[in-house]
Design a protein around this motif. Structure first.
Motif, PDB file in Angstrom:
ATOM      1  N   PHE A 551       0.831  -1.203   0.000  1.00  0.00           N
ATOM      2  CA  PHE A 551       0.000   0.000   0.000  1.00  0.00           C
ATOM      3  C   PHE A 551       0.868   1.257   0.000  1.00  0.00           C
ATOM      4  N   ALA A 552       1.978   1.221   0.738  1.00  0.00           N
ATOM      5  CA  ALA A 552       2.897   2.362   0.744  1.00  0.00           C
ATOM      6  C   ALA A 552       3.494   2.583  -0.647  1.00  0.00           C
ATOM      7  N   LEU A 553       3.893   1.501  -1.311  1.00  0.00           N
ATOM      8  CA  LEU A 553       4.444   1.622  -2.668  1.00  0.00           C
ATOM      9  C   LEU A 553       3.396   2.161  -3.636  1.00  0.00           C
ATOM     10  N   PHE A 554       2.164   1.694  -3.511  1.00  0.00           N
ATOM     11  CA  PHE A 554       1.084   2.192  -4.370  1.00  0.00           C
ATOM     12  C   PHE A 554       0.881   3.695  -4.171  1.00  0.00           C
ATOM     13  N   LEU A 555       0.890   4.131  -2.920  1.00  0.00           N
ATOM     14  CA  LEU A 555       0.684   5.555  -2.644  1.00  0.00           C
ATOM     15  C   LEU A 555       1.835   6.394  -3.183  1.00  0.00           C
ATOM     16  N   LEU A 556       3.055   5.877  -3.076  1.00  0.00           N
ATOM     17  CA  LEU A 556       4.207   6.624  -3.583  1.00  0.00           C
ATOM     18  C   LEU A 556       4.176   6.711  -5.107  1.00  0.00           C
ATOM     19  N   LEU A 557       3.780   5.625  -5.771  1.00  0.00           N
ATOM     20  CA  LEU A 557       3.725   5.620  -7.228  1.00  0.00           C
ATOM     21  C   LEU A 557       2.611   6.512  -7.762  1.00  0.00           C
ATOM     22  N   THR A 558       1.582   6.712  -6.965  1.00  0.00           N
ATOM     23  CA  THR A 558       0.444   7.552  -7.392  1.00  0.00           C
ATOM     24  C   THR A 558       0.397   8.844  -6.600  1.00  0.00           C
ATOM     25  N   LEU A 559       1.565   9.306  -6.161  1.00  0.00           N
ATOM     26  CA  LEU A 559       1.610  10.481  -5.289  1.00  0.00           C
ATOM     27  C   LEU A 559       0.971  11.728  -5.911  1.00  0.00           C
ATOM     28  N   PRO A 560       1.162  11.999  -7.203  1.00  0.00           N
ATOM     29  CA  PRO A 560       0.493  13.184  -7.777  1.00  0.00           C
ATOM     30  C   PRO A 560      -1.024  13.120  -7.626  1.00  0.00           C
ATOM     31  N   LEU A 561      -1.608  11.943  -7.842  1.00  0.00           N
ATOM     32  CA  LEU A 561      -3.054  11.793  -7.663  1.00  0.00           C
ATOM     33  C   LEU A 561      -3.431  11.913  -6.188  1.00  0.00           C
ATOM     34  N   GLN A 562      -2.609  11.330  -5.306  1.00  0.00           N
ATOM     35  CA  GLN A 562      -2.919  11.372  -3.878  1.00  0.00           C
ATOM     36  C   GLN A 562      -2.840  12.800  -3.334  1.00  0.00           C
ATOM     37  N   ALA A 563      -2.045  13.638  -3.985  1.00  0.00           N
ATOM     38  CA  ALA A 563      -1.954  15.034  -3.547  1.00  0.00           C
ATOM     39  C   ALA A 563      -3.303  15.731  -3.634  1.00  0.00           C
ATOM     40  N   ILE A 564      -4.174  15.231  -4.506  1.00  0.00           N
ATOM     41  CA  ILE A 564      -5.524  15.792  -4.637  1.00  0.00           C
ATOM     42  C   ILE A 564      -6.469  15.165  -3.614  1.00  0.00           C
ATOM     43  N   LEU A 565      -6.272  13.880  -3.330  1.00  0.00           N
ATOM     44  CA  LEU A 565      -7.221  13.140  -2.490  1.00  0.00           C
ATOM     45  C   LEU A 565      -6.925  13.252  -1.000  1.00  0.00           C
ATOM     46  N   VAL A 566      -5.642  13.411  -0.638  1.00  0.00           N
ATOM     47  CA  VAL A 566      -5.238  13.389   0.769  1.00  0.00           C
ATOM     48  C   VAL A 566      -5.032  14.815   1.271  1.00  0.00           C
ATOM     49  N   ARG A 567      -5.417  15.050   2.511  1.00  0.00           N
ATOM     50  CA  ARG A 567      -5.369  16.402   3.063  1.00  0.00           C
ATOM     51  C   ARG A 567      -3.943  16.937   3.167  1.00  0.00           C
ATOM     52  N   ARG A 568      -3.001  16.101   3.570  1.00  0.00           N
ATOM     53  CA  ARG A 568      -1.623  16.562   3.783  1.00  0.00           C
ATOM     54  C   ARG A 568      -0.671  15.710   2.943  1.00  0.00           C
ATOM     55  N   PRO A 569      -0.428  16.085   1.702  1.00  0.00           N
ATOM     56  CA  PRO A 569       0.412  15.271   0.802  1.00  0.00           C
ATOM     57  C   PRO A 569       1.827  15.035   1.333  1.00  0.00           C
ATOM     58  N   LEU A 570       2.432  16.070   1.931  1.00  0.00           N
ATOM     59  CA  LEU A 570       3.777  15.878   2.460  1.00  0.00           C
ATOM     60  C   LEU A 570       3.769  14.896   3.625  1.00  0.00           C
ATOM     61  N   GLY A 571       2.716  14.965   4.417  1.00  0.00           N
ATOM     62  CA  GLY A 571       2.576  13.996   5.506  1.00  0.00           C
ATOM     63  C   GLY A 571       2.396  12.588   4.968  1.00  0.00           C
ATOM     64  N   LEU A 572       1.687  12.447   3.849  1.00  0.00           N
ATOM     65  CA  LEU A 572       1.512  11.142   3.218  1.00  0.00           C
ATOM     66  C   LEU A 572       2.853  10.598   2.753  1.00  0.00           C
ATOM     67  N   LEU A 573       3.677  11.459   2.142  1.00  0.00           N
ATOM     68  CA  LEU A 573       5.008  11.037   1.706  1.00  0.00           C
ATOM     69  C   LEU A 573       5.828  10.551   2.898  1.00  0.00           C
ATOM     70  N   ARG A 574       5.813  11.332   3.968  1.00  0.00           N
ATOM     71  CA  ARG A 574       6.577  10.957   5.167  1.00  0.00           C
ATOM     72  C   ARG A 574       6.062   9.634   5.755  1.00  0.00           C
ATOM     73  N   ASN A 575       4.755   9.516   5.892  1.00  0.00           N
ATOM     74  CA  ASN A 575       4.181   8.301   6.478  1.00  0.00           C
ATOM     75  C   ASN A 575       4.466   7.072   5.626  1.00  0.00           C
ATOM     76  N   SER A 576       4.413   7.228   4.302  1.00  0.00           N
ATOM     77  CA  SER A 576       4.687   6.092   3.418  1.00  0.00           C
ATOM     78  C   SER A 576       6.121   5.595   3.598  1.00  0.00           C
ATOM     79  N   LEU A 577       7.049   6.537   3.735  1.00  0.00           N
ATOM     80  CA  LEU A 577       8.447   6.155   3.935  1.00  0.00           C
ATOM     81  C   LEU A 577       8.648   5.492   5.301  1.00  0.00           C
ATOM     82  N   TRP A 578       7.986   6.038   6.342  1.00  0.00           N
ATOM     83  CA  TRP A 578       8.088   5.440   7.679  1.00  0.00           C
ATOM     84  C   TRP A 578       7.525   4.020   7.681  1.00  0.00           C
ATOM     85  N   VAL A 579       6.422   3.814   6.977  1.00  0.00           N
ATOM     86  CA  VAL A 579       5.820   2.479   6.908  1.00  0.00           C
ATOM     87  C   VAL A 579       6.735   1.521   6.157  1.00  0.00           C
ATOM     88  N   LEU A 580       7.334   1.992   5.076  1.00  0.00           N
ATOM     89  CA  LEU A 580       8.221   1.131   4.285  1.00  0.00           C
ATOM     90  C   LEU A 580       9.390   0.610   5.112  1.00  0.00           C
TER      91      LEU A 580
END
Length: 656
Positions: A551-580
């Protein structure tokens, strides 16, 4: 006060309960006080002692200061003429204390005493009598000479193998599981050296007792069960490091000059040697079945290549040699991974998981086939034939392993090892209820009457003296002794008589647990009615981690799209890396005012079960219940549902 019994406990509640019950029986008619020092256990040990053994002196540490410090805490407060340091995973005979006291009273030169120890299968534990680990002794043990020549006075001084198991003798080292010592000697030579956190402290104190002019003895007239391995994991690198570092402390303390330097060097070599052997052993114990499956599947593919080439293309050399080192390793790897992630290696005889793994792996292979470059594509028929062989070959491997272990091919019945219960009908019925509640699905053949119970053939299989006949006639694989009805001494005698081919368990009086161990090298086995959490199962933990990573890899690969869907895109990037990297999981427990230590430990989550609800303002009790059900009924669908419900919050600050 004649005797002070001191037990240091750390997260072995059920074993501690059985040990205290046996201590109580052995203390009858004697002046004995019992101390339990709890090193900050989280398994409710303290409450168990308070409720079931109010007469026991209890010391509650708020951390784990180690074995030596904890024992010394109680020794300093105790008042017995003799002091016994006893492990919590032991069971003493009814006359153990009486015989030890009588021996020490009759031998004023004795500073310490050890007894004959057996493991949970009835086998004698050679560490019941040991010698000092001099450089030569350590060398023989490290390189295996002591194992090759177990009776040699020259090569096996570590376990004093040349001394008869059933004869009383002077020894050099007392086993830490049972150290019976004279208080006046401890006052003279000192208590346990607190520089030793765990391991080595028994050798050090035994050495100082002899240096003080006293003798240590081995007394085989009484025995104890030492289940061994429950509090410590002897197959781990932590054990290897802790044990040999303790030996280094001992060497530097008691040896000087070249002798000390040589000993320390030898021990340091032993650390790396044993650590390497441990890593290899642990790897092989986990990987041998996948490696065997892989070899079987690859061998089959090798012959299928020639067969299909000759049959379909009339050319046995039709396929390129690249198929051997590109395609076939890929096929084998995908099948093995699929079996692995479907739990086929967690429970090797659950054939449904194996079949599902091969089938799903085949579907993945067919999908991958379409993505390969044309030069690497081969016949789809070869994949399907390979799948048929993979299924057949792995099933044959399981059948052969099953036959070797159980001497029959009725796979699925390996857990149905017949059980016989030794005790009164009342206790037998209670044990059967415990087995049912603990979900132990094994047939109970019947009940054997204890020695003091009238033999009624309508309700009992036989008398206790006929237990050997019952085991033989009904092919019994496990005997459960009711300690309320059968003396510990009789239990040990039957364990030794029947031998290791049978598993043994003991159910303490009024206890909700059934305890045993089939080997000195394994942790104790336990049947309890405690709640079973799905989240601690190997397949659940593996699938949860797989979900996190994918799921973390999917979110990172679709990060431009997630920037629209998720409230805090930078937080999503950080969380995805922490989860990985494994610092966080996408879903963890909901925050509560107080950590619930009864729940299995998992990684802190970005989200929690609370995020799967529309209502977020709930009381603490509700949060705890949500966490409880999440752990108890966990599957990856739960994580998927929670992440879907709270998608916009995937970038939240994990520190908040």
């Amino acid at each position: 006060m004649k005797l002070s019994v001191i037990i240091v406990n750390y997260n072995v509640k059920y074993f501690l309960e059985q040990a205290l019950l046996s201590v109580g029986r052995a203390s009858r008619g004697l002046e004995v006080e019992t101390w339990v020092v709890d090193n900050n256990s989280v398994d409710d040990s303290v409450r168990m002692v308070q409720e079931k053994f109010p007469q026991v002196h209890l010391i509650q540490n708020q951390d784990n200061p180690g074995f030596s410090i904890a024992n010394n805490q109680a020794v300093r407060q105790s008042k017995g003429e003799y002091v016994l340091l006893l492990n919590p995973d032991t069971v003493v005979e009814e006359d153990t204390f009486e015989k030890c006291i009588a021996f020490m009273d009759a031998h004023p030169e004795a500073g310490g005493l050890g007894v004959r120890m057996i493991d949970g299968s009835g086998a004698f534990l050679p560490e019941s009598k040991r010698g000092f680990p001099s450089p030569w002794v350590a060398f023989c043990k490290t390189v295996g000479l002591s194992r090759l020549f177990p009776k040699s006075r020259l090569f096996n001084r570590y376990h004093l193998g040349y001394l008869d198991e059933m004869e009383t003798n002077e020894v050099e080292v007392l086993a830490g599981a049972f150290m019976f010592m004279r208080r006046s000697v401890l006052d003279e030579v000192g208590l346990l050296d607190e520089a030793f956190f765990m391991y080595g402290e028994d050798i050090d104190l035994s050495y100082r007792i002899i240096q003080g002019g006293y003798k240590n003895y081995y007394l085989p007239e009484t025995s104890i069960i030492h289940y061994k391995g429950e509090s410590t994991k002897k197959g781990s690198l932590n054990y290897v490091r802790a044990f040999y570092n303790a030996m280094i402390i001992f060497a530097r303390k008691h040896f000087t000059g070249n002798k000390a330097a040589m000993f320390v060097l030898m021990l340091q070599i032993a650390i790396y040697l044993r650590a390497g052997l441990t890593v290899v052993s642990n790897f092989l114990s986990r990987a041998y079945l996948p490696l065997l499956d892989g070899l079987v599947i690859y061998t089959g593919l090798f012959f299928l290549k020639d067969f299909w080439g000759a049959y379909h293309f009339q050319d046995p050399d039709y396929y390129s040699s690249s198929i051997l080192y590109v395609n076939f390793p890929l096929y084998v790897g995908i099948w093995l991974l699929s079996i692995f992630f479907n739990g086929g290696y967690d429970e090797r005889y659950r054939l449904r998981r194996l079949v599902r793994g091969v089938m799903l792996g085949t579907l993945v292979l067919l999908a991958v086939y379409g993505l390969l470059e044309q030069e690497y594509r081969n016949s789809r028929a070869l994949i399907l034939l390979g799948a048929l062989w993979a299924l057949t070959g792995t099933l044959v491997v399981r059948m052969l392993m099953h036959f070797a272990a159980f001497r029959h091919l009725r796979i699925g019945e390996e857990g149905e090892m017949p059980i016989v219960i030794v005790g009164t009908i009342e206790e037998s019925e209670r044990v059967q209820q415990l087995l049912h509640k603990a979900e132990v699905h094994r047939p109970v053949v019947g009940t054997v009457a204890p020695a003091n119970e009238p033999h009624d053939q309508t309700i009992y299989l036989s008398r206790l003296e006929q237990l050997e006949e019952v085991v033989h006639i009904y092919n019994i694989r496990e005997v459960i002794f009711c300690s309320r009805d059968v003396p510990t001494q009789a239990v040990m005698q039957w364990m030794s008589r029947l031998g290791p081919a049978v598993n043994y368990k003991i159910v303490p009086r009024e206890s909700m647990s059934i305890i045993g161990s089939s080997s000195k090298n394994t942790a104790g086995e336990l049947y309890t009615i405690d709640i079973r959490y799905n989240i601690v199962q190997s397949m659940s933990q593996r699938n949860k981690r797989l979900f996190d990573i994918s799921f973390a890899l999917f979110l990172l690969l679709t990060l431009p799209l997630q920037a629209i869907l998720v409230r805090r895109p930078l937080g999503l990037l950080r969380n995805s890396l922490w989860v990985l990297i494994g610092r966080y999981s996408w879903v963890g427990y909901a925050a509560t005012d107080k950590e619930d230590v009864s729940l299995p430990a998992i990684r802190k989550g970005v989200l929690s079960p609370l995020d799967g609800l529309r209502i977020h303002e709930v009381d603490q009790a509700t949060r705890q219940r949500l966490n409880f059900f999440y752990a108890k009924d966990y599957n990856t669908n739960k994580d998927t549902e929670i992440c879907w419900s709270a998608w916009r919050n995937l970038g939240r600050d994990t520190k908040s």
